[in-house]
Design an enzyme around this catalytic site. Sequence first.
Site, mmCIF file in Angstrom:
data_model
loop_
_atom_site.group_PDB
_atom_site.id
_atom_site.type_symbol
_atom_site.label_atom_id
_atom_site.label_comp_id
_atom_site.label_asym_id
_atom_site.label_seq_id
_atom_site.Cartn_x
_atom_site.Cartn_y
_atom_site.Cartn_z
ATOM 1 N N LYS A 19 0.764 -2.247 -5.826
ATOM 2 C CA LYS A 19 -0.180 -1.490 -6.658
ATOM 3 C C LYS A 19 0.427 -0.187 -7.175
ATOM 4 C CE LYS A 19 -3.918 -0.371 -4.455
ATOM 5 N NZ LYS A 19 -4.185 1.085 -4.374
ATOM 6 N N ARG A 93 -14.011 1.692 -3.110
ATOM 7 C CA ARG A 93 -13.690 0.756 -2.025
ATOM 8 C C ARG A 93 -14.920 0.009 -1.523
ATOM 9 N NH1 ARG A 93 -8.543 1.901 0.700
ATOM 10 N NH2 ARG A 93 -7.528 3.642 -0.348
ATOM 11 N N ARG A 127 9.939 -3.697 6.496
ATOM 12 C CA ARG A 127 10.236 -2.347 6.010
ATOM 13 C C ARG A 127 10.580 -1.411 7.172
ATOM 14 N NH1 ARG A 127 5.829 0.078 1.971
ATOM 15 N NH2 ARG A 127 4.561 0.113 3.879
ATOM 16 N N ARG A 160 7.371 2.152 10.902
ATOM 17 C CA ARG A 160 6.132 2.901 11.002
ATOM 18 C C ARG A 160 5.065 2.055 11.690
ATOM 19 N NH1 ARG A 160 5.029 5.058 4.986
ATOM 20 N NH2 ARG A 160 4.513 2.848 4.820
ATOM 21 N N ARG A 171 -5.034 -4.436 8.871
ATOM 22 C CA ARG A 171 -5.301 -3.737 7.616
ATOM 23 C C ARG A 171 -5.679 -4.720 6.514
ATOM 24 N NH1 ARG A 171 -0.172 -0.611 6.190
ATOM 25 N NH2 ARG A 171 -1.402 0.334 4.526
#
Length: 225
Positions: A19, A93, A127, A160, A171
Amino acid sequence: MGLQTVFRAVIMGAPGSGKGTVSGRIAQSFALKHLSSGDMLRAKIEAKTDLGLLMKSCIDQGQLVPDDVISRLILSSLRGLEQTSWLLDGFPRTVAQAEALDSVCDVNSVINLDVPFQTIRERLTSRWVHFPSGRVYNIDFNPPKKPGLDDVTGEPLVQRDDDSPETVSRRLKDYERQTQPVLEYYRSKGVLETFSGTETNKIWPHVHAFLTRKIPGNQQAMGKA
């Protein structure tokens, strides 16, 4: 009236859907002002406005911030942009937030990036970060020269918490549960356009072609506020 040439869009997509990249390309290609809800909220909190302090209080106490508080924060940031074409990222949201936005302005298009969750899981869990510099590596397409080590300093890379497999799965589930009603809301209004794919560079040409058709020809020459 000048308002007829103003174009307002919302972009939606799960964490890791690309995004941010697509938003940047839209803003650059079509002279839309990119409005990040996260940036707006941080600005209000740092400015210690009444709403910003209320928001910070909720966050500090680990409470969910009420829809009306978030909506007031975002909508107050939109004041003064009546003649500006923009792309809103990160808001709304919930359906209540979408209704609040509709109460003050018309949204011309909602761009939904539909990337398979399995692709996102692979993308995010691959990542790794060098925290001191902020350099980001991806094991699949941008790996470090030496596994687990930063190219420049040789220091260890870390993952992370947000990118751990368990956190990513949670999530994505939260996003789906929260966002599906918002997508249905905009679909019912006839402004939702969904772009599906697994690679941002393959999704982008379709987004670009869609906006080229939607935005008035003179729009691309309008001010980059």
